[in-house]
Design an enzyme around this catalytic site. Structure first.
Site, PDB file in Angstrom:
ATOM      1  N   LYS A  13       0.843  -1.214   0.000  1.00 27.49           N
ATOM      2  CA  LYS A  13       0.000   0.000   0.000  1.00 27.49           C
ATOM      3  C   LYS A  13       0.870   1.252   0.000  1.00 27.49           C
ATOM      4  O   LYS A  13       0.669   2.164  -0.801  1.00 27.49           O
ATOM      5  CB  LYS A  13      -0.932   0.016   1.237  1.00 27.49           C
ATOM      6  CG  LYS A  13      -1.820  -1.210   1.362  1.00 27.49           C
ATOM      7  CD  LYS A  13      -2.719  -1.127   2.583  1.00 27.49           C
ATOM      8  CE  LYS A  13      -2.012  -1.140   3.925  1.00 27.49           C
ATOM      9  NZ  LYS A  13      -1.330  -2.410   4.255  1.00 27.49           N
ATOM     10  N   ARG A  88     -10.081   0.610   8.367  1.00 25.47           N
ATOM     11  CA  ARG A  88      -9.631  -0.731   8.749  1.00 25.47           C
ATOM     12  C   ARG A  88     -10.676  -1.502   9.532  1.00 25.47           C
ATOM     13  O   ARG A  88     -10.437  -2.658   9.882  1.00 25.47           O
ATOM     14  CB  ARG A  88      -8.408  -0.579   9.653  1.00 25.47           C
ATOM     15  CG  ARG A  88      -7.095  -0.934   9.029  1.00 25.47           C
ATOM     16  CD  ARG A  88      -6.043  -0.625  10.065  1.00 25.47           C
ATOM     17  NE  ARG A  88      -4.820  -1.309   9.860  1.00 25.47           N
ATOM     18  CZ  ARG A  88      -3.763  -0.787   9.250  1.00 25.47           C
ATOM     19  NH1 ARG A  88      -3.816   0.403   8.729  1.00 25.47           N
ATOM     20  NH2 ARG A  88      -2.657  -1.473   9.178  1.00 25.47           N
ATOM     21  N   ARG A 127      12.069  -5.110   5.327  1.00 22.07           N
ATOM     22  CA  ARG A 127      12.027  -3.737   4.804  1.00 22.07           C
ATOM     23  C   ARG A 127      12.689  -2.716   5.737  1.00 22.07           C
ATOM     24  O   ARG A 127      12.774  -2.911   6.942  1.00 22.07           O
ATOM     25  CB  ARG A 127      10.591  -3.310   4.525  1.00 22.07           C
ATOM     26  CG  ARG A 127       9.858  -2.886   5.742  1.00 22.07           C
ATOM     27  CD  ARG A 127       8.538  -2.268   5.409  1.00 22.07           C
ATOM     28  NE  ARG A 127       7.665  -2.464   6.551  1.00 22.07           N
ATOM     29  CZ  ARG A 127       6.387  -2.227   6.546  1.00 22.07           C
ATOM     30  NH1 ARG A 127       5.808  -1.796   5.453  1.00 22.07           N
ATOM     31  NH2 ARG A 127       5.678  -2.410   7.613  1.00 22.07           N
ATOM     32  N   ARG A 161      11.068  -0.403  11.280  1.00 22.58           N
ATOM     33  CA  ARG A 161       9.931  -0.202  12.170  1.00 22.58           C
ATOM     34  C   ARG A 161       9.935  -1.210  13.307  1.00 22.58           C
ATOM     35  O   ARG A 161      10.251  -2.366  13.106  1.00 22.58           O
ATOM     36  CB  ARG A 161       8.618  -0.334  11.378  1.00 22.58           C
ATOM     37  CG  ARG A 161       8.154   0.982  10.818  1.00 22.58           C
ATOM     38  CD  ARG A 161       7.050   0.839   9.835  1.00 22.58           C
ATOM     39  NE  ARG A 161       5.898   0.078  10.280  1.00 22.58           N
ATOM     40  CZ  ARG A 161       4.795  -0.109   9.542  1.00 22.58           C
ATOM     41  NH1 ARG A 161       4.731   0.442   8.348  1.00 22.58           N
ATOM     42  NH2 ARG A 161       3.793  -0.813   9.995  1.00 22.58           N
ATOM     43  N   ARG A 172      -0.831  -8.498  13.155  1.00 17.68           N
ATOM     44  CA  ARG A 172      -1.423  -7.493  12.261  1.00 17.68           C
ATOM     45  C   ARG A 172      -2.245  -8.167  11.168  1.00 17.68           C
ATOM     46  O   ARG A 172      -3.302  -7.676  10.770  1.00 17.68           O
ATOM     47  CB  ARG A 172      -0.316  -6.607  11.661  1.00 17.68           C
ATOM     48  CG  ARG A 172       0.190  -5.564  12.675  1.00 17.68           C
ATOM     49  CD  ARG A 172       1.618  -5.130  12.413  1.00 17.68           C
ATOM     50  NE  ARG A 172       1.813  -4.514  11.112  1.00 17.68           N
ATOM     51  CZ  ARG A 172       3.011  -4.339  10.538  1.00 17.68           C
ATOM     52  NH1 ARG A 172       4.108  -4.749  11.159  1.00 17.68           N
ATOM     53  NH2 ARG A 172       3.118  -3.752   9.388  1.00 17.68           N
TER      54      ARG A 172
HETATM   55  P1  AP5 Z   1       4.860  -1.564   1.896  1.00 22.57           P
HETATM   56  O1  AP5 Z   1       4.517  -0.755   0.705  1.00 22.57           O
HETATM   57  O2  AP5 Z   1       5.602  -0.902   2.991  1.00 22.57           O
HETATM   58  O3  AP5 Z   1       3.564  -2.327   2.425  1.00 22.57           O
HETATM   59  P2  AP5 Z   1       2.295  -1.763   3.196  1.00 22.57           P
HETATM   60  O4  AP5 Z   1       1.100  -2.465   2.608  1.00 22.57           O
HETATM   61  O5  AP5 Z   1       2.280  -0.270   3.197  1.00 22.57           O
HETATM   62  O6  AP5 Z   1       2.594  -2.365   4.605  1.00 22.57           O
HETATM   63  P3  AP5 Z   1       2.503  -1.755   6.077  1.00 22.57           P
HETATM   64  O7  AP5 Z   1       3.206  -2.739   6.953  1.00 22.57           O
HETATM   65  O8  AP5 Z   1       2.969  -0.349   6.138  1.00 22.57           O
HETATM   66  O9  AP5 Z   1       1.009  -1.850   6.329  1.00 22.57           O
HETATM   67  P4  AP5 Z   1       0.295  -1.952   7.669  1.00 22.57           P
HETATM   68  O10 AP5 Z   1      -1.102  -1.875   7.191  1.00 22.57           O
HETATM   69  O11 AP5 Z   1       0.616  -3.133   8.498  1.00 22.57           O
HETATM   70  O12 AP5 Z   1       0.923  -0.749   8.495  1.00 22.57           O
HETATM   71  P5  AP5 Z   1       0.396   0.695   8.846  1.00 22.57           P
HETATM   72  O13 AP5 Z   1       1.537   1.613   8.863  1.00 22.57           O
HETATM   73  O14 AP5 Z   1      -0.798   1.032   8.019  1.00 22.57           O
HETATM   74  O15 AP5 Z   1       5.717  -2.819   1.383  1.00 22.57           O
HETATM   75  C1  AP5 Z   1       6.343  -3.714   2.294  1.00 22.57           C
HETATM   76  C2  AP5 Z   1       7.729  -4.123   1.760  1.00 22.57           C
HETATM   77  O16 AP5 Z   1       7.599  -4.908   0.591  1.00 22.57           O
HETATM   78  C3  AP5 Z   1       8.640  -2.954   1.357  1.00 22.57           C
HETATM   79  O17 AP5 Z   1       9.947  -3.276   1.722  1.00 22.57           O
HETATM   80  C4  AP5 Z   1       8.501  -2.859  -0.157  1.00 22.57           C
HETATM   81  O18 AP5 Z   1       9.669  -2.349  -0.769  1.00 22.57           O
HETATM   82  C5  AP5 Z   1       8.259  -4.309  -0.526  1.00 22.57           C
HETATM   83  N1  AP5 Z   1       7.330  -4.448  -1.653  1.00 22.57           N
HETATM   84  C6  AP5 Z   1       6.204  -3.723  -1.877  1.00 22.57           C
HETATM   85  N2  AP5 Z   1       5.583  -4.153  -3.005  1.00 22.57           N
HETATM   86  C7  AP5 Z   1       6.326  -5.188  -3.465  1.00 22.57           C
HETATM   87  C8  AP5 Z   1       6.208  -6.047  -4.600  1.00 22.57           C
HETATM   88  N3  AP5 Z   1       5.186  -5.921  -5.481  1.00 22.57           N
HETATM   89  N4  AP5 Z   1       7.149  -7.000  -4.768  1.00 22.57           N
HETATM   90  C9  AP5 Z   1       8.192  -7.138  -3.889  1.00 22.57           C
HETATM   91  N5  AP5 Z   1       8.374  -6.335  -2.809  1.00 22.57           N
HETATM   92  C10 AP5 Z   1       7.453  -5.380  -2.592  1.00 22.57           C
HETATM   93  O19 AP5 Z   1      -0.148   0.472  10.343  1.00 22.57           O
HETATM   94  C11 AP5 Z   1       0.736   0.192  11.420  1.00 22.57           C
HETATM   95  C12 AP5 Z   1      -0.040   0.121  12.727  1.00 22.57           C
HETATM   96  O20 AP5 Z   1      -0.675   1.399  12.985  1.00 22.57           O
HETATM   97  C13 AP5 Z   1      -1.216  -0.877  12.737  1.00 22.57           C
HETATM   98  O21 AP5 Z   1      -0.764  -2.189  13.075  1.00 22.57           O
HETATM   99  C14 AP5 Z   1      -2.123  -0.247  13.811  1.00 22.57           C
HETATM  100  O22 AP5 Z   1      -1.656  -0.512  15.119  1.00 22.57           O
HETATM  101  C15 AP5 Z   1      -1.979   1.248  13.540  1.00 22.57           C
HETATM  102  N6  AP5 Z   1      -2.971   1.754  12.573  1.00 22.57           N
HETATM  103  C16 AP5 Z   1      -2.707   2.298  11.350  1.00 22.57           C
HETATM  104  N7  AP5 Z   1      -3.847   2.660  10.731  1.00 22.57           N
HETATM  105  C17 AP5 Z   1      -4.865   2.317  11.568  1.00 22.57           C
HETATM  106  C18 AP5 Z   1      -6.288   2.399  11.479  1.00 22.57           C
HETATM  107  N8  AP5 Z   1      -6.893   2.887  10.393  1.00 22.57           N
HETATM  108  N9  AP5 Z   1      -7.028   1.945  12.529  1.00 22.57           N
HETATM  109  C19 AP5 Z   1      -6.436   1.454  13.643  1.00 22.57           C
HETATM  110  N10 AP5 Z   1      -5.098   1.333  13.783  1.00 22.57           N
HETATM  111  C20 AP5 Z   1      -4.309   1.762  12.753  1.00 22.57           C
END
Ligand code: AP5
Ligand code: ZN
Length: 216
Positions: A13, A88, A127, A161, A172
């Site tokens: 994402k 979410r 990552r 992270r 997660r």
């Molecule tokens: P990346 O693009 O970083 O993936 P992502 O989907 O953004 O993953 P996140 O871990 O950031 O998502 P998340 O939903 O767990 O975390 P968030 O910050 O939202 O890609 C990952 C890796 O793969 C990278 O190294 C990239 O280079 C590689 N890659 C990407 N695409 C690829 C491909 N096609 N092929 C190969 N490699 C690839 O949330 C974190 C925490 O915050 C949550 O756990 C929760 O506690 C809180 N939180 C956030 N939002 C909310 C909400 N709305 N409600 C409640 N709690 C929330």
């Protein structure tokens, strides 16, 4: 245009949202990034969210919805929004409807990145990002052209992270399956949900998303 990017942790994402920002001048609204900034700044929201995030659980619906609302307040009406990691839960999806209506915006697309969960553990635990400009890298899939030097800004400082351990990633994912995946059917009847193969290369995923945007 207003888009939701939906997918489990590591689905890509953030990676794809960044590319949409670069290619279309849209704005990425990542609740994860906003919460991490709040934790770093030790604001009241950050103090409340820190432990929850480190366990891989979800922060309260009210907190994240307020963050999104505040960001949209600060944006001009013409700039498109990419919702990354929000909504979410079912209550967040309902709150987003209210927030969008308040800002005279409509939801155009929901893009679901479809992925294999076992591969995600490898993606997330490998990552890291540039500590200066935030550019994302991966131990195996996306290394800087010059080892140890950020392609974008030349910085040599990188960070990982705290919630990117295998145990937390699995939690997660469990939260995603239980609370986030069930919101998709809400959008299905509107005909705005598009599924993209998130296991393809980063460039191929971008092309597939571009095709969806062109067809909207
Ligand atoms: P990346 O693009 O970083 O993936 P992502 O989907 O953004 O993953 P996140 O871990 O950031 O998502 P998340 O939903 O767990 O975390 P968030 O910050 O939202 O890609 C990952 C890796 O793969 C990278 O190294 C990239 O280079 C590689 N890659 C990407 N695409 C690829 C491909 N096609 N092929 C190969 N490699 C690839 O949330 C974190 C925490 O915050 C949550 O756990 C929760 O506690 C809180 N939180 C956030 N939002 C909310 C909400 N709305 N409600 C409640 N709690 C929330
Ligand atoms: Zn950098």
């Amino acid at each position: 245009m207003n888009i939701i990017l939906l997918g489990p942790p590591g689905a890509g994402k953030g990676t794809q949202a960044n590319l949409l920002v670069d290619n279309h001048g849209m704005r990425q609204l990542s609740t994860g990034d906003m919460l991490r900034a709040a934790v770093k700044a030790q604001t009241p929201v950050g103090l409340e969210a820190k432990a929850v995030m480190e366990r891989g659980e979800l922060v309260s619906d009210e907190i994240v919805s307020a963050l999104i609302d505040a960001e949209l307040n600060a944006m001009d009406a013409e700039t498109g929004a990419i919702f990354d990691g929000f909504p979410r839960t079912a209550p967040q999806a309902a709150m987003l409807e209210e927030i969008l209506a308040k800002h005279d915006r409509k939801l155009d697309l929901v893009v679901e990145l479809v992925v294999d969960e076992d591969a995600l553990v490898d993606r997330v635990t490998g990552r890291y990002t540039c500590a200066n400009c935030g550019e994302g890298y991966h131990d195996r899939h996306k290394q800087p052209a010059v080892e140890g030097v950020c392609d974008k800004c030349g910085s040599t400082e990188f960070k990982r992270r705290k919630d990117d351990t295998e145990e937390t990633v699995r939690m997660r994912m469990k939260e995603y399956r239980a609370k986030t995946a069930p919101i998709l059917p809400v959008y299905e009847p509107r005909g705005i949900v598009h599924r993209v193969d998130g296991m393809a290369s980063i460039d191929e995923v971008t092309s597939a998303i571009e095709k969806v945007l062109a067809s909207a």
